[in-house]
Design a protein around this motif. Sequence first.
Motif, PDB file in Angstrom:
ATOM      1  N   SER A 193      -2.923   5.533  -3.276  1.00  0.00           N
ATOM      2  CA  SER A 193      -2.848   4.707  -1.990  1.00  0.00           C
ATOM      3  C   SER A 193      -3.238   6.447  -0.815  1.00  0.00           C
ATOM      4  CB  SER A 193      -2.035   3.851  -1.244  1.00  0.00           C
ATOM      5  OG  SER A 193      -1.601   2.740  -2.057  1.00  0.00           O
TER       6      SER A 193
ATOM      7  N   PRO B 269     -12.594  -4.424   3.256  1.00  0.00           N
ATOM      8  CA  PRO B 269     -12.361  -2.640   1.949  1.00  0.00           C
ATOM      9  C   PRO B 269     -10.774  -1.712   2.768  1.00  0.00           C
ATOM     10  CG  PRO B 269     -14.069  -2.078   3.096  1.00  0.00           C
ATOM     11  CD  PRO B 269     -13.902  -3.551   3.564  1.00  0.00           C
ATOM     12  N   LEU B 270     -10.429  -2.033   3.888  1.00  0.00           N
ATOM     13  CA  LEU B 270      -9.211  -0.952   4.220  1.00  0.00           C
ATOM     14  C   LEU B 270      -8.751  -1.996   5.030  1.00  0.00           C
ATOM     15  CD1 LEU B 270     -11.699   1.814   6.024  1.00  0.00           C
ATOM     16  CD2 LEU B 270     -10.514   1.494   3.605  1.00  0.00           C
ATOM     17  N   SER B 271      -7.792  -1.456   5.718  1.00  0.00           N
ATOM     18  CA  SER B 271      -6.024  -1.652   6.600  1.00  0.00           C
ATOM     19  C   SER B 271      -6.428  -1.276   6.993  1.00  0.00           C
ATOM     20  CB  SER B 271      -4.598  -2.116   5.935  1.00  0.00           C
ATOM     21  OG  SER B 271      -4.900  -2.754   4.371  1.00  0.00           O
ATOM     22  N   VAL B 272      -6.095  -1.715   8.672  1.00  0.00           N
ATOM     23  CA  VAL B 272      -6.402  -0.424  10.123  1.00  0.00           C
ATOM     24  C   VAL B 272      -5.019  -1.662  10.401  1.00  0.00           C
ATOM     25  CG1 VAL B 272      -6.980  -0.077  12.067  1.00  0.00           C
ATOM     26  CG2 VAL B 272      -9.014  -0.461   9.902  1.00  0.00           C
TER      27      VAL B 272
ATOM     28  N   GLN C   6      -6.832  -5.380   3.837  1.00  0.00           N
ATOM     29  CA  GLN C   6      -7.588  -5.207   2.997  1.00  0.00           C
ATOM     30  C   GLN C   6      -7.489  -6.198   1.882  1.00  0.00           C
ATOM     31  OE1 GLN C   6      -6.328  -1.840   0.711  1.00  0.00           O
ATOM     32  NE2 GLN C   6      -7.748  -2.368  -1.131  1.00  0.00           N
TER      33      GLN C   6
ATOM     34  N   GLN D  36      -4.992   7.311   3.315  1.00  0.00           N
ATOM     35  CA  GLN D  36      -4.567   7.349   4.844  1.00  0.00           C
ATOM     36  C   GLN D  36      -4.943   7.709   5.240  1.00  0.00           C
ATOM     37  OE1 GLN D  36      -1.282   4.840   5.839  1.00  0.00           O
ATOM     38  NE2 GLN D  36      -1.179   6.198   7.947  1.00  0.00           N
TER      39      GLN D  36
ATOM     40  N   ILE E 263      -5.325   4.166   8.625  1.00  0.00           N
ATOM     41  CA  ILE E 263      -6.161   3.264   8.484  1.00  0.00           C
ATOM     42  C   ILE E 263      -6.482   3.944   6.731  1.00  0.00           C
ATOM     43  CG2 ILE E 263      -9.375   3.707   7.994  1.00  0.00           C
ATOM     44  CD1 ILE E 263      -9.344   4.766  11.043  1.00  0.00           C
ATOM     45  N   ALA E 264      -6.170   2.277   6.005  1.00  0.00           N
ATOM     46  CA  ALA E 264      -5.738   2.669   5.061  1.00  0.00           C
ATOM     47  C   ALA E 264      -6.015   1.626   3.229  1.00  0.00           C
ATOM     48  CB  ALA E 264      -3.643   2.580   4.712  1.00  0.00           C
ATOM     49  N   ARG E 265      -6.394   2.365   2.560  1.00  0.00           N
ATOM     50  CA  ARG E 265      -7.039   1.549   1.224  1.00  0.00           C
ATOM     51  C   ARG E 265      -5.821   2.065   0.239  1.00  0.00           C
ATOM     52  NH1 ARG E 265     -10.914  -0.595  -0.353  1.00  0.00           N
ATOM     53  NH2 ARG E 265     -11.500  -0.636  -2.675  1.00  0.00           N
ATOM     54  N   LYS E 266      -5.875   0.704  -0.450  1.00  0.00           N
ATOM     55  CA  LYS E 266      -5.103   1.416  -2.013  1.00  0.00           C
ATOM     56  C   LYS E 266      -5.876   1.292  -2.888  1.00  0.00           C
ATOM     57  CE  LYS E 266      -1.376  -1.847  -4.245  1.00  0.00           C
ATOM     58  NZ  LYS E 266      -0.426  -2.728  -4.391  1.00  0.00           N
TER      59      LYS E 266
ATOM     60  N   THR F  90       1.088  -1.487   0.253  1.00  0.00           N
ATOM     61  CA  THR F  90      -0.199  -0.011  -0.157  1.00  0.00           C
ATOM     62  C   THR F  90       0.980   1.426   0.309  1.00  0.00           C
ATOM     63  OG1 THR F  90      -1.811  -1.687   1.240  1.00  0.00           O
ATOM     64  CG2 THR F  90      -2.301   0.930   1.187  1.00  0.00           C
TER      65      THR F  90
END
Length: 293
Positions: A179, A133-136, A125, A181, A170-173, A43
């Motif tokens: 990307s 949908p997200l990485s935390v 994610q 965050q 809290i991130a999303r690629k 990401t």
Amino acid sequence: MIRKNLILCLAISMLATARVSSQDDLMDLFGEEEPTTEFAYATFKTTRICVGQSIENPPNGNLIFIVSHHFGAVNQGFQEFFGLDQATTRIGFEYGVNDWLALGIGRSTLNKTFDGFVKAKLLRQSSGARNMPLSVSYFGSTAINSLKWQDPDRKNYFTSRMSYSHQLLIARKFSNALSLQLMPTLIHRNLVAREVDENDVFAIGAGGRAKISNRVSVNAEYYYLLPGQTADDFYNTFTIGFDIETGGHVFQLFATNARGAIEPYYIAQSGGSWLNGDIHIGFNITRVFTIKR
């Protein structure tokens, strides 16, 4: 005649049953295709967006050596060679304990500060069988100011040297090229300079990475201090820079109004403004070592 027809029907039935059975055996041999889970990876290119933490951890069993260097402010002019005569540096190590946990330590020249942190992945994610949908991640750190006491004659407590930082990353690629965050942040300082100053500082950070080639990306991050005494005394931090991947390490070059390289300094104590030319040129150099395969 009836007997011959009966035998013929039985033979056809047995042949059909054998054919179906052989098809089932063939399907069992190859196995039915089960849905799989695909996890997002890379990401961000390294464990920092610019100055601040990214969602990334060192890989399991890998040790990252990182040098963070911030020059002085460029508005000091030629006498200080536009800030290059001055610098603050942090040298640190980060280790991937397993697939979800990382530990780190470091030492900064600013206030001779030691720090240690933990970063743990809470969600990752993914798509396919498991859709997330997200990485935390959770990031928590402790910093210790090791300067000599300004007034050694009074009673000074060791705990007064300490500050703590807590963040949710809290991130999303969205694609291989983009990307984003968010970083809700709490910083607690055991000792503050004045009675009106806050021990607890809240901030909201946002950052992102936009890839412009296979080895280069543009990164940026911004921390907004929630209203309070700290927000009145200091500035929101804005940083923009580049990630340059060169084989075994990543070189990050950036410009920021933050002087320090750890959370209590670059979030809660940014004393300079971009509009006033309080811009610090800085860089991070990371090198990865495989400790355990």
